[in-house]
Design a protein around this motif. Structure first.
Motif, mmCIF file in Angstrom:
data_model
loop_
_atom_site.group_PDB
_atom_site.id
_atom_site.type_symbol
_atom_site.label_atom_id
_atom_site.label_comp_id
_atom_site.label_asym_id
_atom_site.label_seq_id
_atom_site.Cartn_x
_atom_site.Cartn_y
_atom_site.Cartn_z
ATOM 1 N N ASP A 158 0.808 -1.217 0.000
ATOM 2 C CA ASP A 158 0.000 0.000 0.000
ATOM 3 C C ASP A 158 0.846 1.276 0.000
ATOM 4 O O ASP A 158 0.311 2.369 0.081
ATOM 5 C CB ASP A 158 -0.957 0.001 1.184
ATOM 6 N N THR A 159 2.171 1.130 -0.093
ATOM 7 C CA THR A 159 3.041 2.299 -0.115
ATOM 8 C C THR A 159 3.171 2.801 -1.546
ATOM 9 O O THR A 159 3.641 2.080 -2.416
ATOM 10 C CB THR A 159 4.437 1.970 0.468
ATOM 11 N N SER B 153 1.785 8.195 7.139
ATOM 12 C CA SER B 153 1.749 7.460 5.880
ATOM 13 C C SER B 153 3.114 7.551 5.203
ATOM 14 O O SER B 153 3.908 8.446 5.467
ATOM 15 C CB SER B 153 0.636 7.968 4.971
ATOM 16 N N ARG B 154 3.389 6.583 4.354
ATOM 17 C CA ARG B 154 4.707 6.478 3.727
ATOM 18 C C ARG B 154 4.624 6.619 2.208
ATOM 19 O O ARG B 154 3.620 6.267 1.603
ATOM 20 C CB ARG B 154 5.367 5.153 4.081
ATOM 21 N N LEU B 155 5.734 7.103 1.650
ATOM 22 C CA LEU B 155 5.825 7.335 0.211
ATOM 23 C C LEU B 155 7.236 7.016 -0.250
ATOM 24 O O LEU B 155 8.210 7.477 0.350
ATOM 25 C CB LEU B 155 5.502 8.802 -0.093
ATOM 26 N N GLY C 92 19.803 5.602 -10.210
ATOM 27 C CA GLY C 92 19.337 6.613 -9.265
ATOM 28 C C GLY C 92 19.247 6.113 -7.842
ATOM 29 O O GLY C 92 19.998 5.245 -7.431
ATOM 30 N N HIS C 93 18.298 6.672 -7.114
ATOM 31 C CA HIS C 93 18.103 6.343 -5.706
ATOM 32 C C HIS C 93 16.620 6.238 -5.386
ATOM 33 O O HIS C 93 15.789 6.826 -6.074
ATOM 34 C CB HIS C 93 18.728 7.412 -4.810
ATOM 35 N N ARG C 94 16.340 5.497 -4.310
ATOM 36 C CA ARG C 94 14.976 5.386 -3.769
ATOM 37 C C ARG C 94 15.018 5.809 -2.321
ATOM 38 O O ARG C 94 15.954 5.473 -1.594
ATOM 39 C CB ARG C 94 14.478 3.945 -3.844
ATOM 40 N N PHE C 95 13.998 6.537 -1.912
ATOM 41 C CA PHE C 95 13.887 7.022 -0.535
ATOM 42 C C PHE C 95 12.502 6.681 -0.018
ATOM 43 O O PHE C 95 11.511 7.017 -0.673
ATOM 44 C CB PHE C 95 14.062 8.548 -0.493
ATOM 45 N N LEU C 96 12.436 6.052 1.139
ATOM 46 C CA LEU C 96 11.150 5.785 1.770
ATOM 47 C C LEU C 96 10.958 6.846 2.853
ATOM 48 O O LEU C 96 11.732 6.911 3.812
ATOM 49 C CB LEU C 96 11.100 4.385 2.380
ATOM 50 N N VAL C 97 9.955 7.683 2.666
ATOM 51 C CA VAL C 97 9.703 8.802 3.566
ATOM 52 C C VAL C 97 8.380 8.573 4.292
ATOM 53 O O VAL C 97 7.373 8.241 3.663
ATOM 54 C CB VAL C 97 9.646 10.137 2.785
ATOM 55 N N GLU C 98 8.416 8.737 5.607
ATOM 56 C CA GLU C 98 7.197 8.677 6.406
ATOM 57 C C GLU C 98 6.798 10.106 6.754
ATOM 58 O O GLU C 98 7.592 10.870 7.289
ATOM 59 C CB GLU C 98 7.431 7.887 7.688
#
Length: 80
Positions: free
Chosen positions: A4-5, A33-35, A68-74
């Protein structure tokens, strides 16, 4: 990765657009919530963590991916 992210594709955008677009998207989300942010801008590894720290969001995870890069932000509590 939680099913669900949401993933926000910011690939191809240069500084400061990834941060500006992430800021707008996160502003419309509920605290907690996270993105996932996906970027190709090399400066994002500096800009995204700084943005999270300045805005009260929690950077949960950072990873280098092909191109590139991935970032999980809450999303944190909104600061005025």
């Amino acid at each position: 990765m939680a099913a669900d992210t949401a993933i926000y594709d910011l690939k191809g955008l240069s500084c400061p657009l990834p941060v500006l677009k992430a800021k707008k998207r996160l502003a419309g989300m509920e605290p907690g919530s996270r993105l996932w942010l996906e970027t190709t801008d090399p400066l994002a590894v500096i800009d995204i963590p700084a943005f999270c720290a300045d805005s009260g969001h929690h950077l949960v995870e950072t990873s280098a991916v092909s191109g590139g890069h991935r970032f999980l932000v809450e999303r944190g509590e909104q600061r005025s």
